[in-house]
Scaffold this motif. Structure first.
Motif, short mmCIF file in Angstrom:
data_model
loop_
_atom_site.label_atom_id
_atom_site.label_comp_id
_atom_site.label_asym_id
_atom_site.label_seq_id
_atom_site.Cartn_x
_atom_site.Cartn_y
_atom_site.Cartn_z
N MET A 1 0.83 -1.18 0.00
CA MET A 1 0.00 0.00 0.00
C MET A 1 0.88 1.26 0.00
SD MET A 1 -3.15 0.64 2.46
CE MET A 1 -3.63 2.23 2.98
N GLU A 2 0.55 2.19 -0.86
CA GLU A 2 1.34 3.40 -1.01
C GLU A 2 1.18 4.32 0.20
OE1 GLU A 2 0.80 7.29 -3.60
OE2 GLU A 2 1.37 5.58 -4.84
N GLU A 3 2.31 4.80 0.68
CA GLU A 3 2.31 5.77 1.78
C GLU A 3 1.90 7.13 1.20
OE1 GLU A 3 5.38 6.73 5.43
OE2 GLU A 3 6.20 6.18 3.48
N ARG A 4 0.88 7.76 1.82
CA ARG A 4 0.36 9.02 1.29
C ARG A 4 -0.27 9.81 2.43
NH1 ARG A 4 -1.83 10.94 -3.77
NH2 ARG A 4 -3.66 12.22 -3.41
N TYR A 5 0.06 11.10 2.48
CA TYR A 5 -0.51 11.97 3.50
C TYR A 5 -1.02 13.24 2.84
CZ TYR A 5 2.28 8.97 6.52
OH TYR A 5 2.83 7.88 7.15
N GLU A 6 -2.19 13.69 3.25
CA GLU A 6 -2.75 14.95 2.77
C GLU A 6 -3.04 15.83 3.97
OE1 GLU A 6 -5.69 15.36 -0.34
OE2 GLU A 6 -5.39 13.25 -0.91
N ILE A 7 -2.57 17.06 3.91
CA ILE A 7 -2.84 18.01 5.00
C ILE A 7 -3.10 19.40 4.43
CG2 ILE A 7 -1.51 16.80 6.77
CD1 ILE A 7 0.77 18.81 6.26
N ASP A 8 -3.82 20.19 5.20
CA ASP A 8 -4.02 21.60 4.89
C ASP A 8 -3.26 22.40 5.94
OD1 ASP A 8 -5.75 21.52 2.58
OD2 ASP A 8 -7.28 20.72 3.93
N VAL A 9 -2.49 23.36 5.49
CA VAL A 9 -1.66 24.15 6.39
C VAL A 9 -2.01 25.63 6.26
CG1 VAL A 9 0.70 24.92 6.85
CG2 VAL A 9 0.25 22.51 6.37
N GLN A 10 -2.46 26.20 7.37
CA GLN A 10 -2.66 27.65 7.44
C GLN A 10 -1.58 28.21 8.35
OE1 GLN A 10 -5.07 29.82 5.88
NE2 GLN A 10 -3.43 31.15 6.60
N LEU A 11 -0.64 28.94 7.78
CA LEU A 11 0.44 29.50 8.58
C LEU A 11 -0.10 30.58 9.50
CD1 LEU A 11 3.50 29.88 6.19
CD2 LEU A 11 3.20 28.30 8.07
N ASP A 12 0.43 30.59 10.71
CA ASP A 12 0.09 31.66 11.65
C ASP A 12 1.31 32.53 11.87
OD1 ASP A 12 1.71 30.13 13.30
OD2 ASP A 12 0.14 29.59 14.69
N LYS A 89 -4.27 32.25 2.55
CA LYS A 89 -5.14 31.08 2.40
C LYS A 89 -4.32 29.82 2.68
CE LYS A 89 -8.74 33.25 0.63
NZ LYS A 89 -10.07 33.24 1.11
N PRO A 90 -4.97 28.75 3.11
CA PRO A 90 -4.23 27.51 3.42
C PRO A 90 -3.53 26.90 2.21
CG PRO A 90 -6.50 27.39 4.22
CD PRO A 90 -6.40 28.61 3.38
N PHE A 91 -2.43 26.21 2.50
CA PHE A 91 -1.73 25.40 1.51
C PHE A 91 -2.25 23.97 1.67
CE2 PHE A 91 1.03 28.94 1.70
CZ PHE A 91 1.90 28.91 0.63
N HIS A 92 -2.45 23.28 0.56
CA HIS A 92 -2.85 21.87 0.61
C HIS A 92 -1.64 21.06 0.14
CE1 HIS A 92 -5.47 18.40 0.61
NE2 HIS A 92 -4.94 18.06 -0.55
N TYR A 93 -1.15 20.19 1.02
CA TYR A 93 0.01 19.36 0.71
C TYR A 93 -0.42 17.91 0.53
CZ TYR A 93 3.15 23.06 2.44
OH TYR A 93 3.84 24.22 2.62
N ILE A 94 0.14 17.28 -0.48
CA ILE A 94 -0.01 15.83 -0.65
C ILE A 94 1.41 15.26 -0.70
CG2 ILE A 94 -0.81 13.93 -2.11
CD1 ILE A 94 -2.93 15.89 -3.24
N PHE A 95 1.72 14.40 0.25
CA PHE A 95 3.02 13.74 0.31
C PHE A 95 2.79 12.31 -0.16
CE2 PHE A 95 2.95 16.97 3.61
CZ PHE A 95 4.12 17.66 3.37
N ALA A 96 3.45 11.91 -1.25
CA ALA A 96 3.25 10.57 -1.82
C ALA A 96 4.61 9.98 -2.22
CB ALA A 96 2.32 10.65 -3.01
N GLU A 97 4.58 8.75 -2.67
CA GLU A 97 5.81 8.04 -3.05
C GLU A 97 6.63 8.78 -4.11
OE1 GLU A 97 7.18 5.24 -1.71
OE2 GLU A 97 5.59 5.34 -0.22
N GLU A 98 5.94 9.34 -5.10
CA GLU A 98 6.64 9.98 -6.22
C GLU A 98 7.08 11.41 -5.95
OE1 GLU A 98 2.28 10.46 -6.49
OE2 GLU A 98 3.53 8.68 -6.39
N GLY A 99 6.54 12.02 -4.90
CA GLY A 99 6.91 13.40 -4.58
C GLY A 99 5.83 14.09 -3.78
#
Length: 160
Positions: A1-12, A89-99
């Motif tokens: 199973m591919e390791e994958r994380y999705e998060i939304d980041v609002q800098l303070d 505005k928030p940044f949306h990050y997706i961390f996956a196997e390819e990048g």
């Protein structure tokens, strides 16, 4: 199973301030500036009686330049970015196997792991550098309890 994380980041403000000061004072230019200011302050204290009023004013300015004026200016620019720039505005990050994929109001960027120059992980945030000056800031508190896993993945995949 591919390791994958999705998060939304609002800098303070606090997170951005910490990055800006850290990034400034840990670079060679920041250290050199700090040393110049400290030398000016010490010279002013030690040789106060021997300097004219004009020389004292110059040394006071040099002493304040890299310890007060420059950091404050840097923080003001950062606060302006939080209000009016891409950080509002928030940044949306997706961390996956390819990048990594980063989306915000400025657009979407696909980042291959090999394009990451350096990764710094602290207990408060992870700084992902694509060049020597700017970084993507991922605060630990914005990672939905997966900060350690995301940091490990980024460090491992990027070799940063």
């Amino acid at each position: 199973m591919e390791e994958r994380y999705e998060i939304d980041v609002q800098l303070d403000k606090k997170t951005l301030n910490r990055f800006l000061i850290r990034n400034n004072f840990l670079r060679a230019g920041g250290v050199a500036g700090l040393l110049i200011s400290i030398a000016a302050i010490l010279g002013l204290i030690v040789f106060w009686q021997e300097f004219s009023v004009a020389q004292r004013v110059i040394l006071i300015f040099l002493g304040a330049m890299f310890t007060l004026i420059q950091p404050f200016t840097l923080l003001l620019k950062g606060w302006n970015q939080l209000k009016n720039g891409t950080f509002r505005k928030p940044f949306h990050y997706i961390f996956a196997e390819e990048g990594m994929e980063v989306k915000n109001i400025a657009g979407t960027a696909q980042v291959e792991w090999k394009r990451i120059r350096k990764v710094i992980v602290t207990k408060e945030a992870m700084y992902i550098y694509m060049n020597s000056v700017s970084a993507l800031i991922v605060p630990a508190k914005e990672c939905d309890g997966k900060y350690a896993e995301i940091a490990t993945m980024v460090k491992t995949k990027s070799k940063g």
